[in-house]
Design a protein around this motif. Sequence first.
Motif, PDB file in Angstrom:
ATOM      1  N   VAL A  47       0.845  -1.199   0.000  1.00 63.13           N
ATOM      2  CA  VAL A  47       0.000   0.000   0.000  1.00 63.13           C
ATOM      3  C   VAL A  47       0.883   1.253   0.000  1.00 63.13           C
ATOM      4  CG1 VAL A  47      -1.690   1.320   1.317  1.00 63.13           C
ATOM      5  CG2 VAL A  47      -1.945  -1.159   1.104  1.00 63.13           C
ATOM      6  N   MET A  90       2.635   1.718  -3.436  1.00 61.74           N
ATOM      7  CA  MET A  90       1.735   2.149  -4.512  1.00 61.74           C
ATOM      8  C   MET A  90       1.346   3.612  -4.339  1.00 61.74           C
ATOM      9  SD  MET A  90      -0.637  -1.149  -5.448  1.00 61.74           S
ATOM     10  CE  MET A  90      -1.114  -0.368  -6.992  1.00 61.74           C
ATOM     11  N   ARG A  91       1.203   4.056  -3.103  1.00 62.28           N
ATOM     12  CA  ARG A  91       0.947   5.484  -2.872  1.00 62.28           C
ATOM     13  C   ARG A  91       2.144   6.311  -3.319  1.00 62.28           C
ATOM     14  NH1 ARG A  91      -1.570   5.138   3.262  1.00 62.28           N
ATOM     15  NH2 ARG A  91      -3.689   4.471   2.668  1.00 62.28           N
ATOM     16  N   GLN A 117       2.174   6.469  -7.118  1.00 65.32           N
ATOM     17  CA  GLN A 117       1.192   7.391  -7.685  1.00 65.32           C
ATOM     18  C   GLN A 117       1.581   8.849  -7.447  1.00 65.32           C
ATOM     19  OE1 GLN A 117      -2.476   6.147  -5.910  1.00 65.32           O
ATOM     20  NE2 GLN A 117      -2.570   4.223  -7.063  1.00 65.32           N
ATOM     21  N   LEU A 121      -2.698   3.943 -12.971  1.00 67.36           N
ATOM     22  CA  LEU A 121      -3.501   4.130 -11.756  1.00 67.36           C
ATOM     23  C   LEU A 121      -4.063   2.785 -11.287  1.00 67.36           C
ATOM     24  CD1 LEU A 121      -5.420   7.397 -12.728  1.00 67.36           C
ATOM     25  CD2 LEU A 121      -3.407   7.174 -11.261  1.00 67.36           C
ATOM     26  N   THR A 122      -3.290   1.752 -11.478  1.00 63.12           N
ATOM     27  CA  THR A 122      -3.721   0.404 -11.120  1.00 63.12           C
ATOM     28  C   THR A 122      -3.939   0.289  -9.615  1.00 63.12           C
ATOM     29  OG1 THR A 122      -2.394  -0.416 -12.955  1.00 63.12           O
ATOM     30  CG2 THR A 122      -3.140  -2.028 -11.335  1.00 63.12           C
ATOM     31  N   LYS A 123      -5.011  -0.394  -9.244  1.00 64.05           N
ATOM     32  CA  LYS A 123      -5.280  -0.633  -7.828  1.00 64.05           C
ATOM     33  C   LYS A 123      -4.457  -1.817  -7.327  1.00 64.05           C
ATOM     34  CE  LYS A 123      -8.459   2.559  -7.682  1.00 64.05           C
ATOM     35  NZ  LYS A 123      -8.231   3.824  -6.944  1.00 64.05           N
ATOM     36  N   ARG A 124      -4.328  -1.905  -6.009  1.00 64.22           N
ATOM     37  CA  ARG A 124      -3.526  -2.979  -5.417  1.00 64.22           C
ATOM     38  C   ARG A 124      -4.077  -4.355  -5.802  1.00 64.22           C
ATOM     39  NH1 ARG A 124      -3.847  -5.876  -0.515  1.00 64.22           N
ATOM     40  NH2 ARG A 124      -5.713  -4.677   0.015  1.00 64.22           N
ATOM     41  N   ARG A 125      -5.373  -4.546  -5.715  1.00 54.41           N
ATOM     42  CA  ARG A 125      -5.961  -5.844  -6.035  1.00 54.41           C
ATOM     43  C   ARG A 125      -5.690  -6.233  -7.482  1.00 54.41           C
ATOM     44  NH1 ARG A 125     -10.635  -7.287  -8.266  1.00 54.41           N
ATOM     45  NH2 ARG A 125     -11.386  -5.133  -8.245  1.00 54.41           N
ATOM     46  N   MET A 126      -5.751  -5.232  -8.368  1.00 52.31           N
ATOM     47  CA  MET A 126      -5.503  -5.508  -9.787  1.00 52.31           C
ATOM     48  C   MET A 126      -4.045  -5.894 -10.018  1.00 52.31           C
ATOM     49  SD  MET A 126      -6.186  -2.993 -13.042  1.00 52.31           S
ATOM     50  CE  MET A 126      -7.857  -2.705 -12.424  1.00 52.31           C
TER      51      MET A 126
END
Length: 436
Positions: free
Chosen positions: A274, A277-278, A281, A389-394
Motif C-alpha cells: 500500500v 503504490m501510494r 502514484q 492508476l492500477t489498484k492494489r488488487r488488480m
Amino acid sequence: MPSQARKRIEEWEVPQRVLILDATQSLADFEDVLEDGFLSALTAPLTEKKIRDLIFRAKEVKSLYDDIFRMTREIMLERELLARKTDLVLFLNRILSRAAESLDPPVILDNAREDLALLLPIKGLMGILWQAGKNGSLEAELFLDPDMTHEAERYWTEELLRLGGKAAGQPMAGYQTMFLAGNAERETVDIPNVSEELIPLPLRAGGQVFGVLALYRSLGKPLGKDQVQTLFAAANHLALALKNATLFTLIKSRADHDGLTRIHNRRAFDERIVEEMRRHQRYRHPMSLLMLDIDHFKDVNDTYGHLAGDQVLREVGRILSETVRGTDFTARYGGEEFMVILPQTNEGQSQILAERLRTMIADARFTHNGHTFAITVSIGVAVLQPEALTKRRMLLEQVDQALYQAKKMGRNQVCNFLGPATIEHIHPVEGAVKVG
C-alpha cells in the motif's frame, strides 16, 4: 533644625546614630527624628550611666540586626537551593516526558541532545546500543551525528565500539550505523582535541548494561555535584526509554517477519505494498512486483521430509534477501510463495532480476540425510508504469496471472504480465535444474 542639616543627618549611613540634645530641649520635640533611624537621643549633661546604658542598648540592637541578617542570608540560600532543585526536577521531568514521546531510538536521542544542552553546554551526543545474538555475540547499533566528515565518522565509530566493548566486557561482533537528525544552527561534531572531553554514560536496565551515551563538550568548569547527580539521573531515564524502544523494535520485527525464513511475512507485505503504490502514484516512478513459487514443493516434503522443506524455504529466503537492493522488499507470501516489491524498477530491470533469481535458486544444491537434490521456481512479473492508476488488487491479480502462466508453460520459467490477453514468456537459461 534646618532642613538641609536634617537631610544630611538622615542620609548619614552609619550603623547606629544618637541624637545629642541641649539640656533645655525636650525629647518629645524629636520623636519624629527618632523614627527616622536614630538609636536614641540623650540630653546634656552626658553622664557615665547614660553612656553605659546607650552602649548596652546599641549592643542589643546590633545583636538583633546580626541575627536578622544571618536569618535573611540563610533564607536566601535556602531559596536559591530550592530554586536550583526545582529547576533540576523540571529538567528531569522534561527529559522523562520527551523520552516517552517516541519509541524510535534516533528521535529519543535527538530530543535528549536538545534537553541536555540546558544542563551543560555540549557539542554533540552520540550512542551505541547492543543486543546479544543466539551464539552470545553482540550486535550493535551506532548513532552518529549526520554532518561529520568521513574522518570524524571513522573516529567516532571506533570510539563508540571501544566504549561499548569496554562496558559490555566483550567486543562487538558486528554493527550498523544510524544517523541522528541534522541541525544547521548546531556546531558540527569533529575529531576531539585537547580542549574537549568525552563524558561516557552507561545505560542500564534490569541490572545489565546495554548501551553507552557519549556526551562531547568543550572543557570548562568542572561539573558540580548536583549536575553530576542530575546527569546520571537523566541517563537512567533515557536508559529506560531506549530499552523500551529496542524491545518494541524487536517485537515489531518479530511480528513483521516470518519465523522460518527471517524475511517479512504476509502482514508486513500487505502494509508495504500500500505504501509503495501510494509513493508510485505520487512521484510517478515505475514499480515492479515479483511472485515466486517453488515448483513441486510438496514432492520435496513427501520425498525428503518437512525438515528438508524448511531448509529449502530458508535458503530461498536467504537468496532473495541477499540478491535484491536495500530499497527492495522481500516477503514470504504464504506456504512456498514469495513476493518481491521493486520500487523505481521498470520492466526490463525487473525481468533481469527475476531471471537472475531463478538461475541462482536453480543452481543451489541441498543435502538432507545423505541425499542431494535441487529445486526450481516459477516467477511472475507485473509492472506499474509511471502514469498507471492500477489498484492494489488488480496488481496482485496481474502478478498471479503471470505466475500461473509460468507454471502452465512448464515451470522453472519467468513470465511477465503485459495485458489481459498477452503474457510474455522469458525462456530459462540452458542447464537449469528442474524438479518433477
